[in-house]
Motif scaffolding. Structure first.
Motif, PDB file in Angstrom:
ATOM      1  N   MET A   1       0.832  -1.214   0.000  1.00 36.36           N
ATOM      2  CA  MET A   1       0.000   0.000   0.000  1.00 36.36           C
ATOM      3  C   MET A   1       0.867   1.266   0.000  1.00 36.36           C
ATOM      4  O   MET A   1       0.631   2.221   0.748  1.00 36.36           O
ATOM      5  CB  MET A   1      -0.958  -0.021   1.177  1.00 36.36           C
ATOM      6  CG  MET A   1      -1.939  -1.181   1.109  1.00 36.36           C
ATOM      7  SD  MET A   1      -3.296  -1.110   2.287  1.00 36.36           S
ATOM      8  CE  MET A   1      -2.429  -1.166   3.826  1.00 36.36           C
TER       9      MET A   1
ATOM     10  N   GLU B   1      -6.288   9.873   5.535  1.00 34.62           N
ATOM     11  CA  GLU B   1      -6.565   8.510   5.115  1.00 34.62           C
ATOM     12  C   GLU B   1      -5.779   8.219   3.845  1.00 34.62           C
ATOM     13  O   GLU B   1      -5.205   9.123   3.237  1.00 34.62           O
ATOM     14  CB  GLU B   1      -8.061   8.287   4.903  1.00 34.62           C
ATOM     15  CG  GLU B   1      -8.690   9.178   3.861  1.00 34.62           C
ATOM     16  CD  GLU B   1     -10.204   8.991   3.784  1.00 34.62           C
ATOM     17  OE1 GLU B   1     -10.774   8.389   4.701  1.00 34.62           O
ATOM     18  OE2 GLU B   1     -10.805   9.460   2.800  1.00 34.62           O
ATOM     19  N   SER B   2      -5.768   6.963   3.436  1.00 35.72           N
ATOM     20  CA  SER B   2      -4.977   6.559   2.273  1.00 35.72           C
ATOM     21  C   SER B   2      -5.330   7.383   1.041  1.00 35.72           C
ATOM     22  O   SER B   2      -6.512   7.615   0.759  1.00 35.72           O
ATOM     23  CB  SER B   2      -5.213   5.079   1.975  1.00 35.72           C
ATOM     24  OG  SER B   2      -4.603   4.726   0.767  1.00 35.72           O
TER      25      SER B   2
ATOM     26  N   TRP C   1       1.722   5.658   9.161  1.00 35.73           N
ATOM     27  CA  TRP C   1       0.290   5.776   8.870  1.00 35.73           C
ATOM     28  C   TRP C   1      -0.546   5.865  10.139  1.00 35.73           C
ATOM     29  O   TRP C   1      -1.601   6.529  10.145  1.00 35.73           O
ATOM     30  CB  TRP C   1      -0.166   4.622   7.984  1.00 35.73           C
ATOM     31  CG  TRP C   1       0.037   4.945   6.540  1.00 35.73           C
ATOM     32  CD1 TRP C   1       0.993   4.446   5.709  1.00 35.73           C
ATOM     33  CD2 TRP C   1      -0.710   5.877   5.765  1.00 35.73           C
ATOM     34  NE1 TRP C   1       0.897   5.002   4.463  1.00 35.73           N
ATOM     35  CE2 TRP C   1      -0.145   5.893   4.460  1.00 35.73           C
ATOM     36  CE3 TRP C   1      -1.800   6.711   6.035  1.00 35.73           C
ATOM     37  CZ2 TRP C   1      -0.646   6.690   3.440  1.00 35.73           C
ATOM     38  CZ3 TRP C   1      -2.296   7.521   5.017  1.00 35.73           C
ATOM     39  CH2 TRP C   1      -1.722   7.504   3.741  1.00 35.73           C
TER      40      TRP C   1
ATOM     41  N   ILE D   1      -3.646  -1.195   9.945  1.00 41.32           N
ATOM     42  CA  ILE D   1      -2.912  -0.987  11.206  1.00 41.32           C
ATOM     43  C   ILE D   1      -3.681  -1.509  12.411  1.00 41.32           C
ATOM     44  O   ILE D   1      -3.116  -1.636  13.500  1.00 41.32           O
ATOM     45  CB  ILE D   1      -2.555   0.509  11.408  1.00 41.32           C
ATOM     46  CG1 ILE D   1      -3.814   1.371  11.524  1.00 41.32           C
ATOM     47  CG2 ILE D   1      -1.650   1.002  10.291  1.00 41.32           C
ATOM     48  CD1 ILE D   1      -3.505   2.819  11.849  1.00 41.32           C
TER      49      ILE D   1
ATOM     50  N   VAL E   1       4.823   7.768   0.961  1.00 41.41           N
ATOM     51  CA  VAL E   1       3.607   7.879   1.770  1.00 41.41           C
ATOM     52  C   VAL E   1       2.806   9.052   1.226  1.00 41.41           C
ATOM     53  O   VAL E   1       3.296  10.183   1.204  1.00 41.41           O
ATOM     54  CB  VAL E   1       3.956   8.105   3.255  1.00 41.41           C
ATOM     55  CG1 VAL E   1       2.698   8.364   4.065  1.00 41.41           C
ATOM     56  CG2 VAL E   1       4.723   6.908   3.799  1.00 41.41           C
TER      57      VAL E   1
ATOM     58  N   CYS F   1     -10.875   3.055   4.688  1.00 41.68           N
ATOM     59  CA  CYS F   1      -9.472   3.422   4.467  1.00 41.68           C
ATOM     60  C   CYS F   1      -8.635   2.165   4.609  1.00 41.68           C
ATOM     61  O   CYS F   1      -8.627   1.526   5.673  1.00 41.68           O
ATOM     62  CB  CYS F   1      -9.038   4.480   5.470  1.00 41.68           C
ATOM     63  SG  CYS F   1      -7.258   4.830   5.415  1.00 41.68           S
ATOM     64  N   GLU F   2      -7.936   1.801   3.553  1.00 38.69           N
ATOM     65  CA  GLU F   2      -7.179   0.552   3.568  1.00 38.69           C
ATOM     66  C   GLU F   2      -6.082   0.557   4.625  1.00 38.69           C
ATOM     67  O   GLU F   2      -5.811  -0.479   5.252  1.00 38.69           O
ATOM     68  CB  GLU F   2      -6.586   0.296   2.178  1.00 38.69           C
ATOM     69  CG  GLU F   2      -7.656  -0.051   1.153  1.00 38.69           C
ATOM     70  CD  GLU F   2      -7.169  -0.106  -0.275  1.00 38.69           C
ATOM     71  OE1 GLU F   2      -7.923  -0.598  -1.137  1.00 38.69           O
ATOM     72  OE2 GLU F   2      -6.034   0.344  -0.526  1.00 38.69           O
ATOM     73  N   TRP F   3      -5.469   1.701   4.849  1.00 37.89           N
ATOM     74  CA  TRP F   3      -4.411   1.753   5.850  1.00 37.89           C
ATOM     75  C   TRP F   3      -4.974   1.709   7.270  1.00 37.89           C
ATOM     76  O   TRP F   3      -4.382   1.093   8.161  1.00 37.89           O
ATOM     77  CB  TRP F   3      -3.546   3.003   5.670  1.00 37.89           C
ATOM     78  CG  TRP F   3      -2.296   2.706   4.903  1.00 37.89           C
ATOM     79  CD1 TRP F   3      -1.978   3.105   3.654  1.00 37.89           C
ATOM     80  CD2 TRP F   3      -1.202   1.894   5.346  1.00 37.89           C
ATOM     81  NE1 TRP F   3      -0.758   2.611   3.276  1.00 37.89           N
ATOM     82  CE2 TRP F   3      -0.246   1.862   4.290  1.00 37.89           C
ATOM     83  CE3 TRP F   3      -0.922   1.193   6.520  1.00 37.89           C
ATOM     84  CZ2 TRP F   3       0.956   1.160   4.391  1.00 37.89           C
ATOM     85  CZ3 TRP F   3       0.274   0.492   6.613  1.00 37.89           C
ATOM     86  CH2 TRP F   3       1.185   0.477   5.560  1.00 37.89           C
ATOM     87  N   LYS F   4      -6.112   2.334   7.484  1.00 39.44           N
ATOM     88  CA  LYS F   4      -6.723   2.287   8.821  1.00 39.44           C
ATOM     89  C   LYS F   4      -7.083   0.857   9.187  1.00 39.44           C
ATOM     90  O   LYS F   4      -6.873   0.403  10.325  1.00 39.44           O
ATOM     91  CB  LYS F   4      -7.960   3.173   8.861  1.00 39.44           C
ATOM     92  CG  LYS F   4      -8.571   3.298  10.248  1.00 39.44           C
ATOM     93  CD  LYS F   4      -9.711   4.303  10.258  1.00 39.44           C
ATOM     94  CE  LYS F   4     -10.265   4.472  11.673  1.00 39.44           C
ATOM     95  NZ  LYS F   4     -11.369   5.460  11.704  1.00 39.44           N
TER      96      LYS F   4
ATOM     97  N   LEU G   1       6.326   1.998   7.637  1.00 38.37           N
ATOM     98  CA  LEU G   1       5.031   2.372   7.051  1.00 38.37           C
ATOM     99  C   LEU G   1       3.875   2.296   8.042  1.00 38.37           C
ATOM    100  O   LEU G   1       3.083   3.252   8.140  1.00 38.37           O
ATOM    101  CB  LEU G   1       4.753   1.505   5.819  1.00 38.37           C
ATOM    102  CG  LEU G   1       5.635   1.783   4.588  1.00 38.37           C
ATOM    103  CD1 LEU G   1       5.358   0.764   3.488  1.00 38.37           C
ATOM    104  CD2 LEU G   1       5.374   3.192   4.054  1.00 38.37           C
ATOM    105  N   PRO G   2       3.691   1.200   8.809  1.00 44.21           N
ATOM    106  CA  PRO G   2       2.559   1.167   9.749  1.00 44.21           C
ATOM    107  C   PRO G   2       2.610   2.278  10.791  1.00 44.21           C
ATOM    108  O   PRO G   2       1.581   2.881  11.112  1.00 44.21           O
ATOM    109  CB  PRO G   2       2.678  -0.225  10.387  1.00 44.21           C
ATOM    110  CG  PRO G   2       3.414  -1.040   9.384  1.00 44.21           C
ATOM    111  CD  PRO G   2       4.396  -0.104   8.773  1.00 44.21           C
TER     112      PRO G   2
END
Length: 846
Positions: free
Chosen positions: A557, A627-628, A618, A799, A568, A793-796, A614-615
């Motif tokens: 991501m 958000e992503s 984010w 994590i 990022v 949100c893919e990152w939310k 990255l985690p």
């Protein structure tokens, strides 16, 4: 066995290398021993794309010589040794290091040198030329202590140099003696448009300026003085005022020269000495010099033939050219200035979008003689073929430069209209007949196979589209079914796979493969199916059954960079960002030592994040409300906007508000290719909406909707779909359009290419989207509603899931960071280290 003959090549630039490569690949080194003098400290490199050096490409990246090619062929290279004298009587060459080499035949490929006008003070510290990698390295070093840079010369190389200075962070100026930029390629109107586009990029242009003196202070360049008594303060000057042939060796040994310099050659590239040939920029044919690489490559082929019994001749070369300067398309071809008696002109100019197109037609209006294009040169290749092959013009030639309102395609532009003798690949002189023979006689049914055998498309690559069109037409003509299967594992097109997944409610790649495929899948079908599953069911891409399908960017991501770090990119809808969010971005960039850059899409990119960071990065950004941004996915990237009626005195609608609505509606939407959009608050078009996949321009009555534009490698203006719409209607049409595109496009196909292949063009698209001619609009709206309702949100989500976080480790069995990642400080930030810099840093660590 007969003794091999000795051949010397003086110069190992692009043309000199191409000559040697042709000799090697042609198997002619059974008869010849080759020695080449290479004045520079490295072998031939791609001087045409020299500017890429400032974008991070190394000398190794730009090299044109395949490793081992010369060694395996037995070519002797005198690297860093300049040839200084030719003794024609003794037939030998002496080098600067005192080496003497004898020859049976000699090829001069000495190229050209940058012309520096005889201006007082031109030798001051801070003055450079733009020619070699060493020049660029010196410029780069000096730019670190400079603030203002000036390029003397507004031609092709001058604008490339200006782009380099701008990218190095300098306030940049271009000083041109002529009344317009690129005076040899474009006319007054084209020059005006080009100037507007260049100045819009932040480069100040000064034309009709004659430099009289360069003033130095404390040993460094300080300012320039001009004939009109004005002056310009600067810390750095780059001369790019044209080139001159390097013919000093020829002059010394008294070879015949052209009227404007250069070694005089005949159609066999033979000089006045029967044992010496000349090719490239140092050669003069019929008193004309050729400053492009394509004619140099042609001369290289002719010279090989002359030495090996071939028949090819050099009869001059069409200097038509298509360039991309600082992201601006410029093309000039044929009789661009209407010099032929009776020639007539058809022109189109749009000062809103800064596009200029001009066609020069014959007195009877039947033939195209030439043209100029600035801002949009998407159909340059096809127009050039009309000129070169004297193909009759359609009844309305203006349709060739102004797309008809009904969306129809103008006649006379298809590859089927070209004669067999038409040159498809100018770089390597490959005709339509040769390509068609490869398709029909040799049964080559892929573009890659055609390139491999004919070499067409392996030069600059601009003819690949024509090759693809030829392949499809010839296969269809021969009755061969053109296979549109996505890959060997599925006997279906992407469109057919989409319908199978949707109708049978298939939710995993394994299920699809078991029911409709074979084998285990590949790098082609897996990402394509992953995209279809995401745009149909909208499940998280890192869920257990979807993770193995993703490419590197989607798997982590983030966009992987050339040094193995990641970028990022949080979403900044409409470019609107709060002070608190700006502070959060700064704090994250500082904490994790990230390079930060504001992009053309109105976002902030943070570069240089290691995988394990990255985690954590984010987590902090999400806590700050971000958000992503989906910069890593084939999905909606950004919806760009101007400030609109909220702030701008010209704005007629709230473009920021509508851009945010659009971005929040379609964020995360997976599609065959990336999607870009923009909303402009008035007809001045500051957000550049007509260069996007879907763009909206405000009017007094509402919004005009434009579809299927593209600002990438092959720019294409979006076409007006509907006018004076309210916001609700724009959203309804876009819901339908985007889902229809997702359903029917091929893999990795942008909306512009998809539209170009759409039977019926804009009329058909209006029937489907507005009139619901297929009866599917309700389904399309329902599908989009599902995507919107299930967005996350893919990152939310990642994590908060320990299982998903396990993959963000550089090593499976260790938590330590990757030590191969090395940065170098530059302009108060940092960049990835080049290989040499990285090797030094690693040695120091050891």
């Amino acid at each position: 066995m007969s003794k091999k003959k000795d051949l010397i090549v003086i110069g190992n630039g692009m043309v000199g290398h191409k000559f040697i490569e042709n000799m090697v690949l042609g198997g002619f080194l059974r008869e010849w021993n080759i020695t080449t003098f290479c004045e520079e400290p490295r072998l031939a490199y791609d001087r045409v794309n020299l500017s890429a050096f400032f974008s991070g490409k190394s000398a190794e990246d730009l090299s044109m010589v395949k490793p081992g090619l010369y060694e395996e062929a037995g070519v002797q290279v005198l690297l860093g040794d300049k040839a200084v004298a030719i003794d024609r009587r003794r037939r030998c060459v002496t080098s600067a290091k005192g080496k003497t080499v004898y020859y049976d035949k000699l090829v001069l490929a000495t190229g050209s040198y940058p012309f520096v006008p005889p201006i007082k003070g031109r030798d001051a510290k801070g003055c450079f030329v733009y020619r070699t990698i060493e020049d660029l390295e010196a410029m780069q070093a000096h730019a670190k202590v400079a603030r203002v840079g000036v390029v003397v010369g507004g031609g092709l190389l001058g604008l490339e140099a200006a782009n380099a200075l701008k990218n190095m962070g300098l306030a940049t100026h271009v000083v041109e003696f002529a009344p317009r930029l690129m005076a040899l390629q474009v006319d007054e109107a084209g020059g005006m448009i080009l100037r507007r586009k260049i100045e819009a990029l932040g480069v100040e242009v000064h034309t009709n300026m004659s430099t009289t003196e360069i003033v130095a202070e404390r040993g460094r360049v300080a300012r320039m003085l001009f004939a009109d008594q004005s002056e310009l303060a600067t810390d750095m000057i780059v001369f790019s005022a044209g080139i001159r042939p390097r013919d000093e060796l020829a002059r010394k040994c008294e070879l015949a020269l052209g009227n404007r310099g250069g070694v005089a050659i005949d159609e066999r590239c033979q000089t006045s000495d029967p044992d010496i040939l000349a090719i490239g920029e140092c050669a003069s044919f019929n008193n004309q010099l050729y400053g492009l690489v394509a004619p140099g490559y042609h001369m290289a082929r002719v010279a090989v033939d002359a030495l090996t019994g071939g028949e090819e001749r050099f009869g001059g070369f069409d200097m038509s050219t298509k360039l991309k300067l600082m992201g601006v398309d410029v093309a000039s071809f044929g009789d661009a200035f209407a010099a032929q008696p009776g020639a007539r002109v058809i022109s189109f100019m749009n000062t809103t979008s800064n596009v200029y197109k001009k066609l020069v037609v014959s007195a009877d209006g039947k033939l195209l003689l030439g043209g100029i294009m600035v801002g949009d040169a998407s159909n340059y290749g096809q127009l050039l073929q009309l000129v070169q092959n004297k193909i009759a013009l359609p009844p309305h030639p203006e349709d060739l430069i102004v797309a008809p309102r009904d969306g129809a395609k103008p006649a006379g532009l298809g590859v089927e209209a070209l004669p067999d003798s038409a040159t498809i690949c100018s770089c390597l002189n490959v005709t339509k007949k040769t390509i068609c023979s490869a398709i029909c006689d040799d049964k080559l049914h892929t573009v890659a196979a055609i390139k491999g055998q004919t070499k067409a498309g392996t030069g600059c690559g601009s003819c690949t589209t024509l090759i693809t069109d030829l392949l499809k037409k010839e296969l269809k003509k021969a009755g061969v079914a053109v296979n549109n299967h996505i890959c060997e594992h599925f006997g279906y097109s992407r469109q057919e796979l989409y319908h199978l997944i949707r109708v049978h409610e298939i939710r995993s790649f394994d299920d699809l493969l078991a029911r409709h495929g074979k084998g285990k899948g590949c790098e082609i079908c897996k990402p394509a199916v992953a995209s279809i599953l995401a745009s149909t069911w909208n499940e998280h891409i890192l869920s257990k059954r979807h993770l193995p399908l993703q490419d590197t960017n989607d798997r982590f991501m983030a966009n992987v960079q050339r040094d193995g770090t990641y970028s990022v990119v949080p979403r900044v809808a409409g470019g609107e960002i709060t002070p608190e969010q700006l502070i959060a971005l700064g704090q994250v960039a500082k904490k994790y030592n990230l390079y930060s850059k504001i992009t053309g899409g109105q976002r902030v990119d943070l570069f240089g994040a290691r995988l394990e960071q990255l985690p954590d990065i984010w987590a902090e950004l999400i806590a700050a409300g971000f958000e992503s941004g989906h910069a890593y996915g084939k999905a909606l990237r950004t919806v760009k906007s101007c400030v609109g009626s909220t702030w701008c005195r010209y704005g007629v609608q709230d473009s920021v508000g509508f851009a945010i609505t659009l971005e929040n509606r379609y964020k995360g939407l997976r599609s065959p290719h990336k999607l870009k959009s923009a909303v402009s608050g008035c007809a001045r078009e500051c957000a550049e909406a007509q260069g996007k996949d879907f763009g909206i321009i405000a009017t007094e009555k509402g919004y005009n909707l434009y579809l299927c534009g593209n600002g990438g490698m092959k720019p294409q203006h979006a076409q007006l779909f509907a006018a004076d719409l309210d916001e609700a209607t724009v959203l309804k049409y876009l819901d339908r359009f985007l889902m229809f595109y997702i359903r029917t496009a091929d893999k990795l196909q942008r909306t512009a290419t998809w539209f170009n292949n759409l039977e019926g063009g804009m009329d058909y698209l209006k029937q489907v989207i507005i009139e619901d001619s297929l009866g599917i609009c309700e389904e399309l709206e329902r599908d989009m509603a599902h995507i919107i309702a299930t967005y996350e949100c893919e990152w939310k989500a990642a994590i908060n899931d320990e299982e998903k976080l396990k993959q963000f480790r550089p090593f499976v069995n260790a938590r330590e960071p990757d030590r191969s990642i090395v940065f170098v400080s530059e302009r108060a930030q940092h960049r990835p280290a080049a290989w040499k810099e990285k090797a030094t840093a690693v040695e120091e660590m050891i």
